[in-house]
Design a protein around this motif. Sequence first.
Motif, PDB file in Angstrom:
ATOM      1  N   HIS A  42      20.473   7.167 -26.438  1.00 17.42           N
ATOM      2  CA  HIS A  42      21.547   6.258 -25.579  1.00 17.42           C
ATOM      3  C   HIS A  42      22.898   6.840 -26.259  1.00 17.42           C
ATOM      4  O   HIS A  42      23.913   7.048 -25.357  1.00 17.42           O
ATOM      5  CB  HIS A  42      21.098   5.000 -25.541  1.00 17.42           C
ATOM      6  CG  HIS A  42      22.278   4.184 -24.879  1.00 17.42           C
ATOM      7  ND1 HIS A  42      22.501   4.218 -23.513  1.00 17.42           N
ATOM      8  CD2 HIS A  42      23.379   3.488 -25.503  1.00 17.42           C
ATOM      9  CE1 HIS A  42      23.445   3.539 -23.221  1.00 17.42           C
ATOM     10  NE2 HIS A  42      23.652   2.769 -24.528  1.00 17.42           N
TER      11      HIS A  42
ATOM     12  N   LYS B 261      15.189   5.922 -29.121  1.00 15.37           N
ATOM     13  CA  LYS B 261      15.584   5.474 -27.713  1.00 15.37           C
ATOM     14  C   LYS B 261      17.224   5.257 -28.023  1.00 15.37           C
ATOM     15  O   LYS B 261      18.012   5.596 -27.185  1.00 15.37           O
ATOM     16  CB  LYS B 261      14.949   4.624 -27.255  1.00 15.37           C
ATOM     17  CG  LYS B 261      13.322   5.049 -26.635  1.00 15.37           C
ATOM     18  CD  LYS B 261      12.752   3.890 -25.928  1.00 15.37           C
ATOM     19  CE  LYS B 261      11.224   4.320 -25.736  1.00 15.37           C
ATOM     20  NZ  LYS B 261      10.370   3.263 -25.063  1.00 15.37           N
TER      21      LYS B 261
ATOM     22  N   TRP C 298      23.147  -2.289 -25.144  1.00 18.45           N
ATOM     23  CA  TRP C 298      22.071  -1.337 -24.879  1.00 18.45           C
ATOM     24  C   TRP C 298      20.827  -2.243 -24.949  1.00 18.45           C
ATOM     25  O   TRP C 298      19.760  -2.316 -24.411  1.00 18.45           O
ATOM     26  CB  TRP C 298      21.846  -0.152 -25.451  1.00 18.45           C
ATOM     27  CG  TRP C 298      20.715   0.660 -25.122  1.00 18.45           C
ATOM     28  CD1 TRP C 298      20.388   1.552 -23.988  1.00 18.45           C
ATOM     29  CD2 TRP C 298      19.720   1.023 -26.173  1.00 18.45           C
ATOM     30  NE1 TRP C 298      19.245   1.967 -24.317  1.00 18.45           N
ATOM     31  CE2 TRP C 298      18.501   1.661 -25.274  1.00 18.45           C
ATOM     32  CE3 TRP C 298      19.281  -0.073 -27.459  1.00 18.45           C
ATOM     33  CZ2 TRP C 298      17.326   2.005 -26.079  1.00 18.45           C
ATOM     34  CZ3 TRP C 298      18.157   0.540 -27.791  1.00 18.45           C
ATOM     35  CH2 TRP C 298      17.094   1.178 -27.369  1.00 18.45           C
TER      36      TRP C 298
END
Length: 481
Positions: free
Chosen positions: A447, A443, A470
């Motif tokens: 990003h 993930k 993030w």
Amino acid sequence: MSADLLRAQQNAVVEMVSIGPVAEELAARFAAAGHRLYLVGGSVRDALLDRDISDLDFTTDARPDAVLAVLKGWTDAIWDTGIAFGTIGARRRGTTVEITTFRADAYDRVTRNPVVRFGDTIEADLVRRDFTVNAMAVELTGEQRRFVDPHGGLAALAAGTLDTPATPQESFADDPLRMLRAARFVSQLGLTPAPRVLVAMTEMAGELSRITRERVQTELSKLLLGTHPRRAIELMVDTGLCEHVLPEVPAMRLAIDEHMQHKDVYTHSLVVMEQAIDRETDGPDLVLRLAALLHDIGKPDTRRKEPDGRVSFHHHEVVGAKMVRRRLRELRYPKSVVDDVAQLVFLHLRFHGYSGGEWTDSAVRRYVADAGPLLERLHKLVRSDCTTRNRRRAAALQRSYDSLEERISRLREQEALDAIRPDLDGNDIMALLGLPPGPQVGKAYKHLLALRMERGPLSREEAEAELRAWAAENGVDTGSA
């Protein structure tokens, strides 16, 4: 025709067939062993057409064991995988030869497999062949060469006609694949099927169900890579063969193109294929030709009539890509071909979302990244998809695509556009956040890749700051980092 004139014509044909030293040596060996040897089929046809001949096909009265005895000590390599069908393959000084004993087969007409029976004459062998242009032979072992053409193959070749030695019904009942071979010869050689051949193909199209998908795919690929693939596809559609090979193609005749400039999407797709072929630079490209032919197969399933009366095909590229995958897999195409054609179909409309000229750097990066190694093919497909007869509109679309390619070139000079990666790799992510391998790393990678697409290259400090932000926003457990 007088005997003298016939003999003169036959002598002229023999002089046209240049067989080379390997064939001369082979003929001498068969003659010394008391056997006859004939150059036959496509080798004779292509010699008469002055086409390159890479492999040589022969037929002989010698039985397979006798053929092996003749070849012993002469070949550089030999293989007998087809010996049950009377065929021996060999290689001599880089030339491949196939030698098949005269055949006089019968077929069960349930499969396409013959009950092998060896024959005794060249005439009986030739009558069982698929087309008259392939039923010619040149005897090499007599006192002088002799042209054998009992079914008028030379005249058919000169007239550009495709006909069968026996009746087409008999020929296609024996082997239904011959109907696809007819389409292939239309594409490769520009021949026109005789009226009786067309009738038989139309009546017997359903017999293709006896043929394995792998063999159908092989013939389809060969005809698509030929010189006149549009003519071959039209023949398949008109006779009903395409319903048993690529049924999505004739189905496109039901959908009217939204520009109202073509009779139907089917005709439009054929034009796109021809225009894509015109843009090929390194020889015939199967992936590009398949994508061009199939790029709009999703339109019949997505056709809608809008309140203003216009016809729309929303998301036909998404539906079409799925249909392409299903059909090409069913035809046993390699995974790489399936993936590439489907991706080109999926992407072929992407340009039109930005054709007004408002391409951002981010949009250009995504276009290049999604196309990957297919980018040059995508350029050709998108440009070929313009078939409007409105010259001003066509010119505007080409200028718009010129502008996109210029943008791609400029960005390539500034950054590694063809290999876009996040500014931090998986190892960096795990080290900075103290994460073990797993979904969270993936993930984070996605990003950072999205940021790379949107903003271009980041410095190391910027990328690390974005990664930590993030992680904080998504509650990622960073361990002891």
